[in-house]
Design an enzyme around this catalytic site. Structure first.
Site: not given
Ligand code: MCN
Ligand code: CUN
Length: 803
Positions: A383, A757
């Site tokens: 994360r 993150e």
């Molecule tokens: N979101 C939103 N509005 C925004 C930004 C995000 O509603 N302005 C919502 C998104 O639609 C999505 C969630 O929040 O459903 C996370 O979005 P985002 O920040 O784009 O991250 P990712 O979906 O790319 O998730 C990756 C991130 C990473 S790198 C790690 S590590 C991690 C994390 O997500 N691993 C997780 N959170 C986690 N949560 C769960 N339950 N499990 C993991 O393994």
């Molecule tokens: Cu650096 S942990 Mo997340 O980016 O999958």
């Protein structure tokens, strides 16, 4: 009024962006109907168990399979020699290095993969693994990265001893991986030489592991008749894995199908390609039957992608009123025995260069030396947004150290150094262009919400009271993240640009299926991508199905990590929807017999300007798009795909505040209050965001207060079970208070930034700053994580507080 109510009702029906729609995927999860990789059972399937090294560093003199093969139910034992004919005993890593799939002549970390036993069931495979006899000759192990580059250091990677580089520039020692530098050293040095004050601190980010509930595993199934390979696996990046498998195996990429399925948490642990996957695939190709391999908990913590292990020195130079003039940072990064640290080709230290934080720092210089040690490989995942945790920990700790030296309040010193609203877009001295931000209002909102002045008064009173049994600490973190890898001109992995994708198909009755290159592991993508489409197309989210993870179905993308799904695939989703909407507008104009320019969009329909009775709903257009009643020359259907290459990263930010009470006699800490304000631009689903913040903060709490993977001098892992490795439960986890501001991202189609993150990255320094602040009046400037009761007690004891 009637009209307003009707509009509201139509809007509500969509459950689009901004609504806290309950997660669509949860219906199956809470009924136990998820399908994880270990749920997959194929006819005739064999089970693989890995034989692992008990030594951190040893030569392999021989492997005797006979006893294992004699065990009823054991079908085969594979070693490096068995993989050599297919040239699969080594594999490329996502960090530009190579890694042994099964140890070839020597092992370089404890629990390294040496052989795989294949058997008819999992128990027999484990029994067989225990019967494989490996003759080792132990070698001295390097555990402390500070000794990796000693003159007389034993060479860990004999396979590349002669190589002058492994993917990221010149090497100066056989145990050296790369040196990465950013910024202007001469300018930073000059600023330090002329500064009124300077501070310096050793900053350690200990080795930790994300420890997802589901461990890693796969089911590989090679069909000898068709030549097709299907791999069900725990992966955050199915398309990249497919490409790696094609490169490795020589099987055409079109004949390889990687299926992600449901994933029980990834947190970065499920980005790399692990040896277990590759051996299972080879085993299936050789035997012609499916092979399953599932890690145990100890294998997961002991061998798969750890995080951090960054041993740094931070320095700040400032003028007498606390305005920062320069930042310097040098670090030694322990990458373990192979550089399997996922990194873009041009960014071997990830996005560490965001370390100037939310502050206008005119001069900066960083240098990171990465080295091999006899420990499990990895380094980046947890994360973290790729080394952003380390960067934010550095700057948020150092600014506190500077505040202490100058006697300036910790909120005030931040305020003085923030990039100001009118300075955006702001290019930092390390080269990133922060797209947008509003740092002052965010911090002020938090300080007001918690009555910061009142807290400081309470702290002062407590410090003045000789009978007080507790110390009170107030921690702040005002961080800036960098997520959304990324512009393909800056970021690629194995040469593949880090764009991402979304394909949308609209059916005649208005149902929608969307497929993406990302891969949810619990983030709620099935819900949130549907909400983007709902708002863009005016069709209800409930009828929009989202699919990810099956490479035969989804368009190519780099997957879900580095909080890139919203910044990259979220943008692709909006773009694909807009292509569909453009076509729908043409159809509406045709049906209403007006020019397109005479139409206006309203929630779920196109209306004729000035004649609102004349309208066509999106649902009506969906049906018409599949008939002959469309403009001449137009093709039927409402489908679109978008491959999105973001013009810049997104820069979410936040202001966190933590109040901690420390028992001076026992060193026990209690987080009394944690207030987290996040700004991730446009918010798609506030409830999902809240869930992400809670999860990320809990993981930050775990890192700050308890997680660490220790080794003894021989490289023996001292904490790879949940008896030793700290995972906080609801009993230990504090209550989280959340808040937000909204500063839309100027270059993202819907103005959203990533968020997932942020709470981890910003939370860790906030906790640390709170604990250390409790001792600030006693001259303590820094304490290393994790802040366990024993460690904190040692600090109390050293200061005589426990007497
Ligand atoms: N979101 C939103 N509005 C925004 C930004 C995000 O509603 N302005 C919502 C998104 O639609 C999505 C969630 O929040 O459903 C996370 O979005 P985002 O920040 O784009 O991250 P990712 O979906 O790319 O998730 C990756 C991130 C990473 S790198 C790690 S590590 C991690 C994390 O997500 N691993 C997780 N959170 C986690 N949560 C769960 N339950 N499990 C993991 O393994
Ligand atoms: Cu650096 S942990 Mo997340 O980016 O999958």
């Amino acid at each position: 009024m009637g009209d307003m109510a009707e509009l509201q009702e139509r809007e509500q029906k969509l459950q689009g962006m901004g609504t806290s729609l309950l997660r669509k995927e949860d219906a199956k999860f809470i009924r136990g109907q998820g399908s994880y990789v270990d749920d997959i059972k194929l006819p005739g399937m064999l089970f693989g168990a890995l034989v692992r090294s008990p030594y951190a560093h040893a030569r392999i003199k021989g492997i005797d399979k006979s006893k294992a093969l004699a065990c009823p139910g054991v079908v085969a034992v594979l070693t490096a020699d068995d993989l050599k004919p297919v040239n699969l005993h080594w594999m490329p890593t996502l960090g530009g290095d190579v890694q042994a799939v099964l140890a070839d002549k020597k092992v370089c970390f404890q629990m390294q993969e040496v052989a795989m036993v294949l058997a008819t069931d999992r128990y027999t495979a484990a029994d067989g693994a225990a019967l494989v006899e490996v003759d080792y000759e132990e070698l001295p192990a390097i555990v402390d990265p500070k000794h990796s580059m000693d003159k007389d250091a034993v060479v860990i990677r004999e396979d590349i001893a002669d190589k002058t580089e492994v993917g990221h520039g010149p090497r100066t020692h056989p145990n050296h991986i790369f040196t990465w530098e950013a910024g202007d050293k001469a300018a930073a040095d000059a600023a330090f030489a002329g500064a009124a004050v300077t501070v310096r601190e050793e900053i350690l980010n200990p080795r930790v592991h994300p420890c997802p509930l589901e461990t890693c595993g796969c089911v590989a199934s090679f069909n000898k008749a068709t030549g097709h390979l299907t791999v069900y696996m725990t992966t955050q990046a199915p398309h990249l894995v497919r490409t790696v498998l094609a490169m490795l195996s020589g099987v055409a990429e079109s004949k390889i199908r990687v299926v992600g399925g449901d994933i029980g948490g990834g947190f970065g642990n499920k980005v790399p390609v692990y040896p277990g996957y590759v051996v299972a695939i080879v085993a299936s190709i050789v035997t012609g039957v499916p092979v399953k391999w599932i890690e145990s908990r100890m294998e997961n913590i002991g061998t798969t992608g750890f995080a951090r292990d960054y041993h740094g020195v931070g320095e700040l130079a400032a003028d007498a009123d606390g305005r920062i003039k320069a930042l310097r940072f040098t670090a030694l990064a322990d990458h373990g025995a192979f550089n399997s640290h996922v990194s873009a080709t041009k960014l071997p230290a990830g996005l560490f260069s965001i370390c100037t934080g939310s502050y206008a720092i005119p001069n900066a210089y960083c240098r990171v030396d990465a080295v091999y040690t006899n420990k499990a490989p990895g380094g980046v995942a947890y994360r973290c947004s790729l080394r952003v945790t380390e960067a934010v920990y550095l700057i948020e700790r150092m600014i506190d150290v500077l505040a202490l030296k100058l006697g300036i309040d910790k909120a005030e010193i931040r305020r003085r150094n923030f990039v100001k609203a009118e300075q955006f877009p702001y290019t930092t001295s390390l080269g990133w262009t922060l797209d947008s931000g509003a740092y002052h209002p965010a911090l002020d909102k938090v300080l007001k919400a918690v009555d910061y002045e009142g807290l400081r008064r309470e702290q002062a009173a407590l410090r003045a009271d000789p009978k007080a049994t507790t110390l009170m600490g107030i921690g702040l973190a005002t961080f800036t993240e960098i997520v959304g890898a990324g512009p393909t001109k800056v970021c690629d992995i194995l040469g593949i640009g880090l764009f991402d994708s979304c394909e949308i198909r609209v059916h005649p009755t208005g149902g929608v299926i969307a497929r993406l290159g990302t891969m949810t592991q619990g983030q709620g993508h099935a819900t949130t991508y549907a909400q983007i489409i709902a708002t863009e197309l005016g069709l209800p989210a409930s009828d929009i199905v989202v699919e990810e993870g099956d490479t035969d179905k989804a368009p190519y993308g780099a997957g879900t990590w580095g909080s890139r799904s919203t910044p990259v695939s979220g943008a692709a989703t909006a773009q694909a929807a807009r292509k569909i909407k453009d076509k729908a507008r043409q159809i509406a104009a045709h049906l209403l017999e007006v020019a397109e320019a005479d139409l206006e969009w309203e929630i779920d329909r196109f209306k004729v300007k000035g004649n609102p009775e004349q309208a066509k709903t999106m649902k009506e257009i969906c049906m018409v798009a599949h008939t002959s009643n469309i403009p001449a020359g137009m093709e039927q259907g409402l489908n679109a795909v978008s491959y999105y290459d973001p013009p810049n990263m997104t820069f979410p930010f936040g202001a966190y505040l933590c109040v901690v009470d420390v028992d001076r006699y026992t060193g026990e800490t209690k987080v009394r209050r944690f207030y987290a304000l996040d700004d991730c631009g446009t918010r798609i689903n506030p409830m999902v965001i809240e869930g992400q913040i809670h999860g990320g903060l809990t993981e930050a709490f775990a890192v700050a207060f308890g997680q660490q993977i220790p080794f003894d001098d021989n490289g023996n892992h001292l904490g790879n079970s949940l008896m030793d490795y700290y995972l906080p439960t609801s009993m230990e986890t504090p209550h989280w208070e959340t808040d937000h501001t909204v500063t839309p991202c100027p270059h993202h189609p819907i103005g959203a930034k990533g968020v997932a993150e942020s709470p981890h990255v910003g939370g860790i320094p906030c906790f640390s700053n709170a604990v250390i602040d409790a001792f600030a009046h006693l001259g303590v400037t820094h304490m290393d994580m994790p802040h366990t009761a024993f460690r904190v007690w040692q600090q109390c004891h050293a200061l005589g507080l426990d007497r």
